[in-house]
Scaffold this motif. Sequence first.
Motif, PDB file in Angstrom:
ATOM      1  N   LYS A   1     -47.925  69.122 -27.763  1.00 54.37           N
ATOM      2  CA  LYS A   1     -47.463  67.749 -28.083  1.00 54.37           C
ATOM      3  C   LYS A   1     -48.267  66.853 -27.657  1.00 54.37           C
ATOM      4  O   LYS A   1     -48.587  65.681 -28.311  1.00 54.37           O
ATOM      5  CB  LYS A   1     -45.956  67.820 -27.604  1.00 54.37           C
ATOM      6  CG  LYS A   1     -45.489  66.284 -27.796  1.00 54.37           C
ATOM      7  CD  LYS A   1     -45.284  66.075 -29.398  1.00 54.37           C
ATOM      8  CE  LYS A   1     -44.454  64.616 -29.676  1.00 54.37           C
ATOM      9  NZ  LYS A   1     -45.045  63.610 -29.007  1.00 54.37           N
TER      10      LYS A   1
ATOM     11  N   GLY B   1     -51.433  66.183 -29.786  1.00 53.20           N
ATOM     12  CA  GLY B   1     -51.109  65.559 -30.974  1.00 53.20           C
ATOM     13  C   GLY B   1     -51.067  66.952 -32.199  1.00 53.20           C
ATOM     14  O   GLY B   1     -51.294  66.403 -33.201  1.00 53.20           O
TER      15      GLY B   1
ATOM     16  N   TYR C   1     -48.612  68.636 -32.763  1.00 55.99           N
ATOM     17  CA  TYR C   1     -47.461  68.878 -33.458  1.00 55.99           C
ATOM     18  C   TYR C   1     -46.586  67.496 -33.255  1.00 55.99           C
ATOM     19  O   TYR C   1     -46.865  66.637 -32.154  1.00 55.99           O
ATOM     20  CB  TYR C   1     -46.570  69.939 -32.805  1.00 55.99           C
ATOM     21  CG  TYR C   1     -47.513  71.290 -32.782  1.00 55.99           C
ATOM     22  CD1 TYR C   1     -47.614  71.955 -33.784  1.00 55.99           C
ATOM     23  CD2 TYR C   1     -48.051  71.656 -31.571  1.00 55.99           C
ATOM     24  CE1 TYR C   1     -48.498  73.194 -33.918  1.00 55.99           C
ATOM     25  CE2 TYR C   1     -48.954  72.769 -31.257  1.00 55.99           C
ATOM     26  CZ  TYR C   1     -49.066  73.361 -32.493  1.00 55.99           C
ATOM     27  OH  TYR C   1     -49.763  74.629 -32.421  1.00 55.99           O
ATOM     28  N   HIS C   2     -45.794  67.142 -34.130  1.00 60.10           N
ATOM     29  CA  HIS C   2     -45.381  65.689 -34.397  1.00 60.10           C
ATOM     30  C   HIS C   2     -44.200  65.566 -33.210  1.00 60.10           C
ATOM     31  O   HIS C   2     -43.626  64.489 -33.007  1.00 60.10           O
ATOM     32  CB  HIS C   2     -44.770  65.643 -35.714  1.00 60.10           C
ATOM     33  CG  HIS C   2     -43.538  65.978 -36.362  1.00 60.10           C
ATOM     34  ND1 HIS C   2     -43.176  67.522 -36.364  1.00 60.10           N
ATOM     35  CD2 HIS C   2     -42.576  65.425 -36.442  1.00 60.10           C
ATOM     36  CE1 HIS C   2     -41.979  67.417 -36.598  1.00 60.10           C
ATOM     37  NE2 HIS C   2     -41.503  66.551 -36.634  1.00 60.10           N
ATOM     38  N   ASP C   3     -43.480  66.598 -32.868  1.00 59.30           N
ATOM     39  CA  ASP C   3     -42.340  66.335 -31.772  1.00 59.30           C
ATOM     40  C   ASP C   3     -42.190  67.897 -31.038  1.00 59.30           C
ATOM     41  O   ASP C   3     -42.913  68.815 -31.293  1.00 59.30           O
ATOM     42  CB  ASP C   3     -40.984  66.156 -32.463  1.00 59.30           C
ATOM     43  CG  ASP C   3     -40.492  67.362 -33.634  1.00 59.30           C
ATOM     44  OD1 ASP C   3     -41.216  68.469 -33.414  1.00 59.30           O
ATOM     45  OD2 ASP C   3     -39.649  66.963 -34.478  1.00 59.30           O
TER      46      ASP C   3
ATOM     47  N   THR D   1     -41.202  71.215 -32.477  1.00 56.39           N
ATOM     48  CA  THR D   1     -42.178  72.009 -33.256  1.00 56.39           C
ATOM     49  C   THR D   1     -43.331  72.612 -32.419  1.00 56.39           C
ATOM     50  O   THR D   1     -43.727  73.726 -32.527  1.00 56.39           O
ATOM     51  CB  THR D   1     -42.770  70.845 -34.291  1.00 56.39           C
ATOM     52  OG1 THR D   1     -41.746  70.347 -35.042  1.00 56.39           O
ATOM     53  CG2 THR D   1     -43.922  71.531 -35.178  1.00 56.39           C
ATOM     54  N   ALA D   2     -43.831  71.770 -31.338  1.00 50.17           N
ATOM     55  CA  ALA D   2     -44.548  72.214 -30.487  1.00 50.17           C
ATOM     56  C   ALA D   2     -44.151  73.490 -29.629  1.00 50.17           C
ATOM     57  O   ALA D   2     -44.756  74.469 -29.458  1.00 50.17           O
ATOM     58  CB  ALA D   2     -45.056  71.134 -29.549  1.00 50.17           C
TER      59      ALA D   2
END
Length: 259
Positions: free
Chosen positions: A94, A97, A99-101, A104-105
């Motif tokens: 995360k 950068g 993954y967006h949140d 998700t990471a």
Amino acid sequence: MNREAFRERIIRLNCALDLERKAVGIKFLHTKEDYHFADAKPVTVPINYCVMVRLATQGKALKADGNNLACLAGARALGLKEIDAYHRSGQNGKKLGLYHDMPTAKRARDGMSYCDHQAFGIMVKPLEDYDSEPDVVIIVSHPYNIMRIVQGYSYYSGIQSAFKMTGNQAICSESTAYPYLSNDINVSLLCIGTRHKAGWSDQELAVGFPISLFRKIVDGVMNTVNIMDNNQKKEIIERKLLENEIDDLEIKYDYNYYR
């Protein structure tokens, strides 16, 4: 597979495919004694694992322990360094950068393959240089050759429905750890890190598979030459087969399943 049969299939692979880079064998060195006796040059400065693989595609034979791998992500994926809670949680992905949140990471991190053993080191050298079988085979090549390898796999094993790829940790996790842990084939699109550090071309992909599949994959590639390859490729394959005195495959021209 005995040494003679192993080396013969390496020759067959090189006859059937127009490989610009050497196929690479990966061997986990589980103890300090294994590392000492491994027949490869020890690295003298920290180096990325994927760079070791690239050098092996050019004929170099190297070994490294966990302290000599410059990329800690690679060392962790290979089981040479312990994974800390920060990386296991997905926080690092995360932060970078990727993954967006965080959910998700975390999901991406949990889905990545990391060897759960604690090995001392790893040996990376051309497949043809091994006297005994390595653990994993990696081939980096253009999409046509990767396709043919997958077709060779499919000839005996059918569809591989569990390809794992994120475009991250391509050589260490996707091409080494996952094939080793799953005992199955995987294709990697490579990643920005290895493309930058190892210098692969934009047109190259990677495929990794355990040594247990090597015989069937090579035999599958050979058994599908006539129905897959065009006449131009068949001419090259036939010439190489004759040069290596392999006479058990009759090349059939103007003969393809799609004609």
